[in-house]
Scaffold this motif. Structure first.
Motif, PDB file in Angstrom:
ATOM      1  N   GLY B  82     -20.843  21.293  11.356  1.00  0.00           N
ATOM      2  CA  GLY B  82     -19.705  20.379  11.510  1.00  0.00           C
ATOM      3  C   GLY B  82     -18.454  20.914  10.831  1.00  0.00           C
ATOM      4  O   GLY B  82     -17.615  20.141  10.376  1.00  0.00           O
ATOM      5  N   GLY B  83     -18.317  22.234  10.798  1.00  0.00           N
ATOM      6  CA  GLY B  83     -17.214  22.861  10.065  1.00  0.00           C
ATOM      7  C   GLY B  83     -15.901  22.845  10.842  1.00  0.00           C
ATOM      8  O   GLY B  83     -15.887  22.919  12.069  1.00  0.00           O
ATOM      9  N   LEU B  84     -14.812  22.760  10.095  1.00  0.00           N
ATOM     10  CA  LEU B  84     -13.481  22.762  10.704  1.00  0.00           C
ATOM     11  C   LEU B  84     -13.016  24.203  10.886  1.00  0.00           C
ATOM     12  O   LEU B  84     -13.031  24.996   9.940  1.00  0.00           O
ATOM     13  N   ARG B  85     -12.575  24.546  12.110  1.00  0.00           N
ATOM     14  CA  ARG B  85     -11.980  25.857  12.357  1.00  0.00           C
ATOM     15  C   ARG B  85     -10.469  25.729  12.336  1.00  0.00           C
ATOM     16  O   ARG B  85      -9.932  24.721  12.798  1.00  0.00           O
ATOM     17  N   ALA B  86      -9.811  26.771  11.896  1.00  0.00           N
ATOM     18  CA  ALA B  86      -8.367  26.873  12.095  1.00  0.00           C
ATOM     19  C   ALA B  86      -8.141  27.976  13.124  1.00  0.00           C
ATOM     20  O   ALA B  86      -8.880  28.972  13.157  1.00  0.00           O
ATOM     21  N   GLN B  87      -7.152  27.798  13.964  1.00  0.00           N
ATOM     22  CA  GLN B  87      -6.838  28.804  14.981  1.00  0.00           C
ATOM     23  C   GLN B  87      -5.333  29.031  14.985  1.00  0.00           C
ATOM     24  O   GLN B  87      -4.566  28.080  14.826  1.00  0.00           O
ATOM     25  N   VAL B  88      -4.966  30.285  15.148  1.00  0.00           N
ATOM     26  CA  VAL B  88      -3.552  30.646  15.181  1.00  0.00           C
ATOM     27  C   VAL B  88      -3.215  31.200  16.564  1.00  0.00           C
ATOM     28  O   VAL B  88      -3.952  32.024  17.106  1.00  0.00           O
ATOM     29  N   GLU B  89      -2.130  30.715  17.137  1.00  0.00           N
ATOM     30  CA  GLU B  89      -1.662  31.184  18.445  1.00  0.00           C
ATOM     31  C   GLU B  89      -0.166  31.462  18.330  1.00  0.00           C
ATOM     32  O   GLU B  89       0.516  30.913  17.457  1.00  0.00           O
ATOM     33  N   SER B  90       0.335  32.265  19.246  1.00  0.00           N
ATOM     34  CA  SER B  90       1.786  32.410  19.460  1.00  0.00           C
ATOM     35  C   SER B  90       2.536  32.804  18.191  1.00  0.00           C
ATOM     36  O   SER B  90       3.484  32.139  17.770  1.00  0.00           O
ATOM     37  N   ARG B 113      -2.582  27.136   4.096  1.00  0.00           N
ATOM     38  CA  ARG B 113      -2.579  25.789   4.666  1.00  0.00           C
ATOM     39  C   ARG B 113      -3.955  25.452   5.264  1.00  0.00           C
ATOM     40  O   ARG B 113      -4.456  24.336   5.129  1.00  0.00           O
ATOM     41  N   ALA B 114      -4.562  26.433   5.921  1.00  0.00           N
ATOM     42  CA  ALA B 114      -5.893  26.236   6.508  1.00  0.00           C
ATOM     43  C   ALA B 114      -6.946  26.034   5.418  1.00  0.00           C
ATOM     44  O   ALA B 114      -7.840  25.191   5.546  1.00  0.00           O
ATOM     45  N   LYS B 115      -6.829  26.804   4.344  1.00  0.00           N
ATOM     46  CA  LYS B 115      -7.759  26.643   3.205  1.00  0.00           C
ATOM     47  C   LYS B 115      -7.646  25.247   2.614  1.00  0.00           C
ATOM     48  O   LYS B 115      -8.638  24.583   2.333  1.00  0.00           O
ATOM     49  N   ASN B 116      -6.412  24.820   2.398  1.00  0.00           N
ATOM     50  CA  ASN B 116      -6.189  23.510   1.786  1.00  0.00           C
ATOM     51  C   ASN B 116      -6.737  22.375   2.647  1.00  0.00           C
ATOM     52  O   ASN B 116      -7.123  21.331   2.136  1.00  0.00           O
ATOM     53  N   ARG B 117      -6.756  22.603   3.934  1.00  0.00           N
ATOM     54  CA  ARG B 117      -7.263  21.582   4.857  1.00  0.00           C
ATOM     55  C   ARG B 117      -8.792  21.602   4.918  1.00  0.00           C
ATOM     56  O   ARG B 117      -9.411  20.711   5.473  1.00  0.00           O
ATOM     57  N   GLY B 118      -9.412  22.662   4.358  1.00  0.00           N
ATOM     58  CA  GLY B 118     -10.875  22.740   4.331  1.00  0.00           C
ATOM     59  C   GLY B 118     -11.481  23.539   5.473  1.00  0.00           C
ATOM     60  O   GLY B 118     -12.691  23.477   5.703  1.00  0.00           O
ATOM     61  N   ALA B 119     -10.664  24.303   6.197  1.00  0.00           N
ATOM     62  CA  ALA B 119     -11.207  25.113   7.292  1.00  0.00           C
ATOM     63  C   ALA B 119     -12.095  26.221   6.733  1.00  0.00           C
ATOM     64  O   ALA B 119     -11.828  26.754   5.660  1.00  0.00           O
ATOM     65  N   HIS B 120     -13.161  26.576   7.467  1.00  0.00           N
ATOM     66  CA  HIS B 120     -14.053  27.643   6.989  1.00  0.00           C
ATOM     67  C   HIS B 120     -13.686  28.990   7.578  1.00  0.00           C
ATOM     68  O   HIS B 120     -14.189  30.027   7.149  1.00  0.00           O
ATOM     69  N   VAL B 121     -12.820  28.974   8.577  1.00  0.00           N
ATOM     70  CA  VAL B 121     -12.448  30.224   9.241  1.00  0.00           C
ATOM     71  C   VAL B 121     -11.054  30.074   9.837  1.00  0.00           C
ATOM     72  O   VAL B 121     -10.638  28.960  10.184  1.00  0.00           O
ATOM     73  N   VAL B 122     -10.323  31.167   9.913  1.00  0.00           N
ATOM     74  CA  VAL B 122      -9.110  31.217  10.733  1.00  0.00           C
ATOM     75  C   VAL B 122      -9.409  32.198  11.864  1.00  0.00           C
ATOM     76  O   VAL B 122      -9.846  33.324  11.609  1.00  0.00           O
TER      77      VAL B 122
END
Lengths: 154, 154
Positions: B82-90, B113-122
Motif C-alpha cells: 500500500g505504498g505511495l509512489r511519487a512520479q515526475v513528468e514534464s 517534497r516526495a520524502k516529506n509526503r511519505g513516498a517510497h519511490v520517485v
C-alpha cells in the motif's frame, strides 16, 4: 464449456486475492506481505484508490474467484496540450490461469476504458528483467520507447 | 551577485511560460501549441491539476521569471504494502538557463517534497533518445531499471 471472465472494479474483500497475486513472483515476494489478516496499510491504500475517480483498481473474476488484477490510473497533464494520460501498474494474472489470454483480455478491457475516458496514451513500465512481459505488451502494440528510472527513498 | 531560485507551485498565469518550455525541444515542438492565447485545453488541465492534492505542478522562478518546471504527482498503490509512489513528468529548464544546476536543484526540491509526503519511490521515464537526461537522472541517483512502454490512442 465456455468460461466467462468478468472484469470489474475491485471491492475491499478482493484485497487478499490481489495481494496474493502481487506477492507471487520473484520481485513481488520481496516487498509484499500476503498474510492473514493483511497489514492495515493495504486497506488504507485501497480506500484512497476507491474514492479517487482518477484511479480504477481492476480485477478479473472467473467462477467467483479473483484471478487477475491491474491498476489503471488517469493522470491529467499540461503536456500534449493538456492531454490526459492513462497509466497501468501492478498487472498480474494468477499463475494457475496464465497462458490462456486472460492478461491480454484484461489489458484490452483497460485500454478500451482509457479510450472512453479520452486518454491519448496508455503508459506503463516493466522491469528490464521481465522479458516475457515486454513481449506481452509488444503484442498489444505497446512500444518500448522510454527508459524507466527509479529513485528509492527508503 | 547571487541569484536565488524560488521553487513554488505554479499559478494560472505561469502557464504560457510552462508551455513555451514544453514546446522548446525536438519532441515537444511536435505536440504542443505555444501560441497566444494558449489553447483552452491547457487551462482545463491546469484546473484539474490545481484542485487535486495528489498533483503538484512546480515552477522555478528567477528574478520574477519562470525558468523551470516539473509535474510531481503522488500515486496511491496497493503494491509495496500500500505504498505511495511519487512520479515526475514534464521536467524542463529554459534553454537560456541550462548548465547551471537549476534542473538538479529543482529535482532535489521535488525529491524532498516526495520524502516529506511519505513516498517510497520517485519514478519517471525519459525517451530512450534523451541520453543527456539519463546521465542527469543518474547523477541524482536514479537507476534505469525499467523499460517504459507506451501505446498511443490517437
Amino acid at each position: 464449456m465456455t468460461h466467462v471472465i468478468l472484469f470489474r472494479l475491485a471491492r475491499r474483500e478482493d484485497l487478499p486475492a490481489i495481494v496474493r497475486m502481487l506477492a507471487d513472483d520473484d520481485l513481488g515476494s520481496q516487498r509484499e506481505r500476503s498474510v492473514e489478516p493483511l497489514p492495515e496499510s493495504y486497506y488504507t491504500a485501497f480506500e484512497q484508490i476507491e474514492r479517487d475517480s482518477n484511479h480504477d483498481l481492476i480485477v478479473a473474476e472467473l467462477n467467483g474467484e479473483v484471478i487477475g488484477t491491474l491498476h489503471l490510473m488517469f493522470l491529467p497533464s499540461i503536456s500534449f496540450q493538456g492531454g490526459l494520460r492513462a497509466q497501468v501498474e501492478s498487472v498480474r494474472v494468477d499463475k494457475m490461469c496464465q497462458g490462456q489470454g486472460i492478461g491480454s483480455d484484461m489489458m484490452r478491457w483497460a485500454i478500451e476504458r482509457a479510450k472512453n475516458r479520452g486518454a491519448h496514451v496508455v503508459q506503463l513500465t516493466t522491469h528490464m528483467s521481465r522479458e516475457d512481459a515486454h513481449r506481452f505488451y509488444e503484442r498489444l502494440e505497446f512500444k518500448g520507447t522510454h527508459l524507466g528510472m527509479k529513485l528509492s527513498l527508503k
